[in-house]
Design a protein around this motif. Structure first.
Motif, PDB file in Angstrom:
ATOM      1  N   LYS A   3      -0.883  -9.963  -9.262  1.00  0.00           N
ATOM      2  CA  LYS A   3      -2.415  -9.787  -9.141  1.00  0.00           C
ATOM      3  C   LYS A   3      -2.990 -10.594  -7.646  1.00  0.00           C
ATOM      4  O   LYS A   3      -4.194 -10.362  -7.296  1.00  0.00           O
ATOM      5  CB  LYS A   3      -3.173 -10.479 -10.408  1.00  0.00           C
ATOM      6  CG  LYS A   3      -3.125 -12.206 -10.357  1.00  0.00           C
ATOM      7  CD  LYS A   3      -4.049 -12.643 -11.622  1.00  0.00           C
ATOM      8  CE  LYS A   3      -3.746 -14.089 -11.708  1.00  0.00           C
ATOM      9  NZ  LYS A   3      -3.814 -14.636 -12.794  1.00  0.00           N
ATOM     10  N   ASP A   4      -1.961 -11.392  -7.262  1.00  0.00           N
ATOM     11  CA  ASP A   4      -2.296 -11.912  -5.923  1.00  0.00           C
ATOM     12  C   ASP A   4      -2.075 -11.083  -4.865  1.00  0.00           C
ATOM     13  O   ASP A   4      -2.298 -11.363  -3.589  1.00  0.00           O
ATOM     14  CB  ASP A   4      -1.472 -13.320  -5.657  1.00  0.00           C
ATOM     15  CG  ASP A   4      -1.746 -14.380  -6.725  1.00  0.00           C
ATOM     16  OD1 ASP A   4      -3.091 -14.291  -7.103  1.00  0.00           O
ATOM     17  OD2 ASP A   4      -1.155 -15.071  -7.134  1.00  0.00           O
ATOM     18  N   TYR A   5      -1.457  -9.682  -4.967  1.00  0.00           N
ATOM     19  CA  TYR A   5      -1.264  -8.919  -3.933  1.00  0.00           C
ATOM     20  C   TYR A   5      -2.190  -7.858  -3.651  1.00  0.00           C
ATOM     21  O   TYR A   5      -3.175  -7.279  -4.638  1.00  0.00           O
ATOM     22  CB  TYR A   5       0.101  -8.511  -4.119  1.00  0.00           C
ATOM     23  CG  TYR A   5       1.418  -9.463  -4.339  1.00  0.00           C
ATOM     24  CD1 TYR A   5       1.634 -10.108  -3.051  1.00  0.00           C
ATOM     25  CD2 TYR A   5       1.861  -9.742  -5.486  1.00  0.00           C
ATOM     26  CE1 TYR A   5       2.788 -10.927  -3.070  1.00  0.00           C
ATOM     27  CE2 TYR A   5       2.958 -10.419  -5.417  1.00  0.00           C
ATOM     28  CZ  TYR A   5       3.327 -11.294  -4.106  1.00  0.00           C
ATOM     29  OH  TYR A   5       4.358 -12.266  -4.378  1.00  0.00           O
ATOM     30  N   ASN A   6      -2.204  -7.156  -2.552  1.00  0.00           N
ATOM     31  CA  ASN A   6      -3.133  -6.157  -2.344  1.00  0.00           C
ATOM     32  C   ASN A   6      -2.370  -4.989  -1.836  1.00  0.00           C
ATOM     33  O   ASN A   6      -3.043  -3.888  -1.452  1.00  0.00           O
ATOM     34  CB  ASN A   6      -4.200  -6.368  -1.430  1.00  0.00           C
ATOM     35  CG  ASN A   6      -3.794  -6.853  -0.016  1.00  0.00           C
ATOM     36  OD1 ASN A   6      -2.755  -6.932   0.103  1.00  0.00           O
ATOM     37  ND2 ASN A   6      -4.723  -6.966   1.003  1.00  0.00           N
ATOM     38  N   SER A  33      -0.497  -0.353 -15.204  1.00  0.00           N
ATOM     39  CA  SER A  33      -0.272  -1.392 -14.899  1.00  0.00           C
ATOM     40  C   SER A  33      -0.966  -1.954 -13.728  1.00  0.00           C
ATOM     41  O   SER A  33      -1.485  -3.085 -13.480  1.00  0.00           O
ATOM     42  CB  SER A  33       1.267  -1.743 -14.511  1.00  0.00           C
ATOM     43  OG  SER A  33       1.753  -1.315 -16.078  1.00  0.00           O
ATOM     44  N   VAL A  34      -0.871  -1.037 -12.509  1.00  0.00           N
ATOM     45  CA  VAL A  34      -1.581  -1.388 -11.196  1.00  0.00           C
ATOM     46  C   VAL A  34      -2.971  -1.599 -11.359  1.00  0.00           C
ATOM     47  O   VAL A  34      -3.586  -2.338 -10.918  1.00  0.00           O
ATOM     48  CB  VAL A  34      -0.927  -0.410 -10.183  1.00  0.00           C
ATOM     49  CG1 VAL A  34      -1.762  -0.524  -8.936  1.00  0.00           C
ATOM     50  CG2 VAL A  34       0.506  -0.861  -9.871  1.00  0.00           C
ATOM     51  N   ASP A  41      -9.882  -2.343  -1.642  1.00  0.00           N
ATOM     52  CA  ASP A  41      -9.207  -2.365  -0.268  1.00  0.00           C
ATOM     53  C   ASP A  41      -7.866  -2.549  -0.614  1.00  0.00           C
ATOM     54  O   ASP A  41      -6.940  -2.777   0.322  1.00  0.00           O
ATOM     55  CB  ASP A  41      -9.566  -3.225   0.581  1.00  0.00           C
ATOM     56  CG  ASP A  41     -11.101  -3.027   0.932  1.00  0.00           C
ATOM     57  OD1 ASP A  41     -11.471  -1.889   0.908  1.00  0.00           O
ATOM     58  OD2 ASP A  41     -11.937  -3.927   1.265  1.00  0.00           O
ATOM     59  N   ALA A  42      -7.129  -2.388  -1.950  1.00  0.00           N
ATOM     60  CA  ALA A  42      -5.609  -2.352  -2.336  1.00  0.00           C
ATOM     61  C   ALA A  42      -5.159  -1.133  -1.472  1.00  0.00           C
ATOM     62  O   ALA A  42      -5.672  -0.178  -1.299  1.00  0.00           O
ATOM     63  CB  ALA A  42      -5.440  -2.590  -3.659  1.00  0.00           C
TER      64      ALA A  42
END
Length: 70
Positions: A3-6, A33-34, A41-42
């Motif tokens: 969850k910390d990634y974009n 899941s994603v 902005d991911a």
């Protein structure tokens, strides 16, 4: 923690049945899941053969109800 990634790279198998129809369940599962942790902005990259618009429409159908709940 994811969850910390974009940036997300989705690589899943796309098995085909005897009539050469793709089984998109792995893609749907990965998309769900994603979508649960997706932020504005991911960046999502998908590494499997499908139409570019197909994945986007699938992700919108899955992500919109999840984001509405959250």
């Amino acid at each position: 923690d994811a969850k910390d990634y974009n940036v997300f790279i989705i690589t899943v198998p796309t098995p085909i049945d005897s009539q050469k129809n793709p089984d998109l369940n792995p893609l749907k599962s990965a998309s769900e899941s994603v979508a649960r942790i997706l932020k504005k902005d991911a960046i999502i990259s998908i590494a499997l053969p499908c139409d570019p618009g197909f994945f986007w429409s699938m992700l919108q159908m899955i992500a919109y109800p999840i984001q509405k709940i959250n």
